[in-house]
Design an enzyme around this catalytic site. Structure first.
Site, PDB file in Angstrom:
ATOM      1  N   HIS A  28       0.807  -1.233   0.000  1.00 48.74           N
ATOM      2  CA  HIS A  28       0.000   0.000   0.000  1.00 48.74           C
ATOM      3  C   HIS A  28       0.838   1.280   0.000  1.00 48.74           C
ATOM      4  O   HIS A  28       0.716   2.166   0.837  1.00 48.74           O
ATOM      5  CB  HIS A  28      -1.104   0.007   1.064  1.00 48.74           C
ATOM      6  CG  HIS A  28      -0.707  -0.180   2.505  1.00 48.74           C
ATOM      7  ND1 HIS A  28       0.266   0.547   3.124  1.00 48.74           N
ATOM      8  CD2 HIS A  28      -1.207  -0.994   3.452  1.00 48.74           C
ATOM      9  CE1 HIS A  28       0.352   0.204   4.387  1.00 48.74           C
ATOM     10  NE2 HIS A  28      -0.527  -0.751   4.601  1.00 48.74           N
ATOM     11  N   HIS A  82      -4.851  -8.467  14.930  1.00 47.61           N
ATOM     12  CA  HIS A  82      -4.927  -7.298  14.042  1.00 47.61           C
ATOM     13  C   HIS A  82      -5.757  -7.669  12.817  1.00 47.61           C
ATOM     14  O   HIS A  82      -5.511  -8.705  12.190  1.00 47.61           O
ATOM     15  CB  HIS A  82      -3.512  -6.887  13.648  1.00 47.61           C
ATOM     16  CG  HIS A  82      -3.412  -5.688  12.757  1.00 47.61           C
ATOM     17  ND1 HIS A  82      -4.367  -4.701  12.719  1.00 47.61           N
ATOM     18  CD2 HIS A  82      -2.455  -5.315  11.871  1.00 47.61           C
ATOM     19  CE1 HIS A  82      -4.007  -3.770  11.846  1.00 47.61           C
ATOM     20  NE2 HIS A  82      -2.854  -4.124  11.319  1.00 47.61           N
ATOM     21  N   GLU A  84      -6.106  -6.120   9.891  1.00 49.48           N
ATOM     22  CA  GLU A  84      -5.728  -5.756   8.522  1.00 49.48           C
ATOM     23  C   GLU A  84      -5.571  -7.034   7.692  1.00 49.48           C
ATOM     24  O   GLU A  84      -5.179  -8.093   8.192  1.00 49.48           O
ATOM     25  CB  GLU A  84      -4.434  -4.918   8.506  1.00 49.48           C
ATOM     26  CG  GLU A  84      -4.212  -4.244   7.160  1.00 49.48           C
ATOM     27  CD  GLU A  84      -3.226  -3.068   7.184  1.00 49.48           C
ATOM     28  OE1 GLU A  84      -2.614  -2.805   8.233  1.00 49.48           O
ATOM     29  OE2 GLU A  84      -3.076  -2.412   6.123  1.00 49.48           O
ATOM     30  N   ASP A  86      -3.631  -8.416   5.641  1.00 47.73           N
ATOM     31  CA  ASP A  86      -2.439  -9.266   5.526  1.00 47.73           C
ATOM     32  C   ASP A  86      -2.357 -10.264   6.678  1.00 47.73           C
ATOM     33  O   ASP A  86      -1.560 -11.196   6.632  1.00 47.73           O
ATOM     34  CB  ASP A  86      -1.152  -8.424   5.422  1.00 47.73           C
ATOM     35  CG  ASP A  86      -1.056  -7.310   6.445  1.00 47.73           C
ATOM     36  OD1 ASP A  86      -2.097  -6.820   6.904  1.00 47.73           O
ATOM     37  OD2 ASP A  86       0.073  -6.924   6.781  1.00 47.73           O
ATOM     38  N   ASP A 167       1.788  -6.045  14.181  1.00 45.29           N
ATOM     39  CA  ASP A 167       2.680  -5.221  13.345  1.00 45.29           C
ATOM     40  C   ASP A 167       3.799  -4.544  14.138  1.00 45.29           C
ATOM     41  O   ASP A 167       4.917  -4.364  13.629  1.00 45.29           O
ATOM     42  CB  ASP A 167       1.883  -4.104  12.659  1.00 45.29           C
ATOM     43  CG  ASP A 167       1.084  -4.591  11.472  1.00 45.29           C
ATOM     44  OD1 ASP A 167       1.395  -5.673  10.929  1.00 45.29           O
ATOM     45  OD2 ASP A 167       0.140  -3.884  11.083  1.00 45.29           O
ATOM     46  N   TYR A 195       9.939   0.478   8.790  1.00 46.43           N
ATOM     47  CA  TYR A 195       8.589   0.083   9.211  1.00 46.43           C
ATOM     48  C   TYR A 195       8.024   1.106  10.193  1.00 46.43           C
ATOM     49  O   TYR A 195       6.875   1.537  10.075  1.00 46.43           O
ATOM     50  CB  TYR A 195       8.631  -1.319   9.849  1.00 46.43           C
ATOM     51  CG  TYR A 195       7.278  -1.947   9.885  1.00 46.43           C
ATOM     52  CD1 TYR A 195       6.786  -2.674   8.809  1.00 46.43           C
ATOM     53  CD2 TYR A 195       6.449  -1.772  10.992  1.00 46.43           C
ATOM     54  CE1 TYR A 195       5.509  -3.211   8.838  1.00 46.43           C
ATOM     55  CE2 TYR A 195       5.185  -2.302  11.029  1.00 46.43           C
ATOM     56  CZ  TYR A 195       4.726  -3.030   9.940  1.00 46.43           C
ATOM     57  OH  TYR A 195       3.457  -3.555   9.966  1.00 46.43           O
ATOM     58  N   HIS A 228       5.448  -9.375  11.089  1.00 51.46           N
ATOM     59  CA  HIS A 228       6.290  -9.251   9.880  1.00 51.46           C
ATOM     60  C   HIS A 228       7.762  -9.343  10.293  1.00 51.46           C
ATOM     61  O   HIS A 228       8.183  -8.655  11.240  1.00 51.46           O
ATOM     62  CB  HIS A 228       6.097  -7.897   9.191  1.00 51.46           C
ATOM     63  CG  HIS A 228       4.716  -7.647   8.670  1.00 51.46           C
ATOM     64  ND1 HIS A 228       4.201  -8.297   7.583  1.00 51.46           N
ATOM     65  CD2 HIS A 228       3.763  -6.783   9.088  1.00 51.46           C
ATOM     66  CE1 HIS A 228       2.977  -7.854   7.331  1.00 51.46           C
ATOM     67  NE2 HIS A 228       2.677  -6.932   8.240  1.00 51.46           N
TER      68      HIS A 228
HETATM   69 FE1  FEO Z   1      -1.363  -3.463   9.747  1.00 44.86          FE
HETATM   70 FE2  FEO Z   1       0.661  -5.999   8.738  1.00 44.86          FE
HETATM   71  O1  FEO Z   1      -0.901  -4.995   8.826  1.00 44.86           O
END
Ligand code: FEO
Length: 404
Positions: A28, A82, A84, A86, A167, A195, A228
């Site tokens: 994104h 979370h 989101e 992903d 995240d 990040y 991540h």
């Molecule tokens: Fe806020 Fe890795 O998504």
């Protein structure tokens, strides 16, 4: 899916069962130059628990990794830290396939998931500080609202000292290695900073509060398992200290000169400003937008004290690349910057004023008058640019190391 994909043991009864995305380069709008991972974790407690899922196309890979430890059908509980996509993208499929007894999210998480996956009503909202028994182990939930979404929460496994931090504290880094101590420190620091700068920076005051809260909880932290990048197991204090530093946003003597150019005039001005900054004792980085991605500019700004922006005027507007980076940086809300702006134009010359307006909106403390040049800069204009660089350097804080 990677054939032969297996789980990786983090510690006794806790496994990484996520997926590696080697190909993604645009997350994104964030340049993920080294790819990323979508981390999910399996806790082999009496009640077998899956913490987070993966981006939808990677669901089969996650299931294969789980199946290398246990039949996925035996999962009792799924935690969504979370919402989101992903991390939640494969959640409906997991629920349909596994039919867990319990699906857990924060109160905001339950709402967001219901709006993402219309009809997903199985989610039980847990309260901040709540504990869930898994039989021989337990999970503690810590709401981390707006880090970086309203739904975000941490899950702590005290029996193994694992903090599942979604995240936060993570990075976009695809690798075959799963732990921080297996990866070069400079790569870790750059990608973690990138990040933070691109995802968490706007919420820095909340990061400060969270760090204070975590410090007061006296957790026996052995592992920080993010959503991540690698699991932190070598020195959790290292990344927590970096978050403390980044979230304080204290200015340094580093100055970015961010610009684009049409026929080289604004570039000449940028170079003269850079020389003035350097002469004034600043650490200077020129970032031509023809070669600098917005997310890398944001990363460089994380530990800066100054921002200088240059744009030519095109069709009565600032240059499109300059507009792009300024709108992006404005949203990231970096505090405590000084700066100025400059640019060349042919006839109308609106760009510099437009850039100055956005920089003031970003709360950059503007030093002196912006330098505008019609057509090509002569020696007098370049002297003005050099002087503007010196003036910005004078407004920087003293250097802690060398007392400049
Ligand atoms: Fe806020 Fe890795 O998504």
């Amino acid at each position: 899916m990677a054939h032969g994909a297996k789980a990786v043991e983090i510690t006794k009864d806790a496994y990484w069962v996520g997926a590696v995305d080697w190909t993604i380069r645009d997350f994104h709008g964030y340049l993920t130059a080294r790819g990323t991972t979508y981390n999910a974790y399996l806790v082999m407690a009496d009640k077998i628990t899956l913490i987070d899922t993966v981006k939808k196309p990677f669901g089969a890979e996650m299931l294969a990794r789980i199946a290398s430890v246990v039949d996925p059908g035996r999962i009792d509980c799924v935690v969504s830290n979370h919402a989101e996509m992903d991390h939640s993208g494969f959640l409906p499929e997991v629920i349909a396939a596994v039919q867990p007894q319990t699906v857990i999210a924060s109160s905001m998480g339950a709402k967001v998931l219901a709006r993402h996956f219309h009809g997903l009503t199985e989610v039980r909202a847990v309260k901040d500080g709540e504990t869930l028994s898994l039989g021989n182990m337990s999970l503690n939930f810590v709401e981390t609202r707006m880090l970086h979404w309203p739904d975000s929460m941490f899950t702590y496994l005290p029996d193994r000292g694992v903090l599942f931090s979604q995240d936060a504290l993570g990075m976009h880094l695809a690798s075959s290695e799963r732990f921080d101590d297996e990866i070069d420190d400079h790569v870790l620091e750059w990608e973690a900073a990138k990040y933070y700068a691109n995802i968490l920076l706007p919420f820095s005051p909340l990061v400060q509060k969270l760090l204070q809260r975590l410090g007061g909880m006296n957790l026996d932290l052995q592992f920080i398992a993010t959503d991540h990048g690698p699991v932190w197991r070598k020195d959790q204090g290292w990344i927590l200290d970096l978050y403390d530093k980044w979230s304080r946003q204290e200015p340094t003597r580093k100055v970015l000169v961010v610009y684009d150019t049409m026929w080289g005039s604004t570039a000449k001005m940028a170079e003269a400003i850079g020389e003035g900054l350097q002469q004034g004792g600043a650490c200077v980085k020129l970032l031509p937008l023809s070669a600098s991605h917005r997310s890398d500019v944001a990363t460089e700004l994380l530990d800066a004290g100054g921002l200088v922006v240059g744009s030519p005027t095109i069709n009565s507007n600032m240059f499109p690349t300059v507009a792009d980076v300024l709108y992006y940086l404005r949203g990231l809300k970096r505090q405590n910057l000084v700066g100025t702006c400059f640019g060349s134009h042919g006839w109308s010359g609106e760009a510099v004023g437009q850039v100055a307006d956005i920089m003031r909106d970003m709360k950059v403390h503007m030093i002196g008058e912006p330098v505008k040049c019609q057509w090509v800069p002569d020696e007098a204009v370049l002297d003005q640019c050099y002087a503007a660089g010196l003036q910005v350097a004078e407004a920087l804080p003293p250097c802690r190391e060398c007392a400049v």
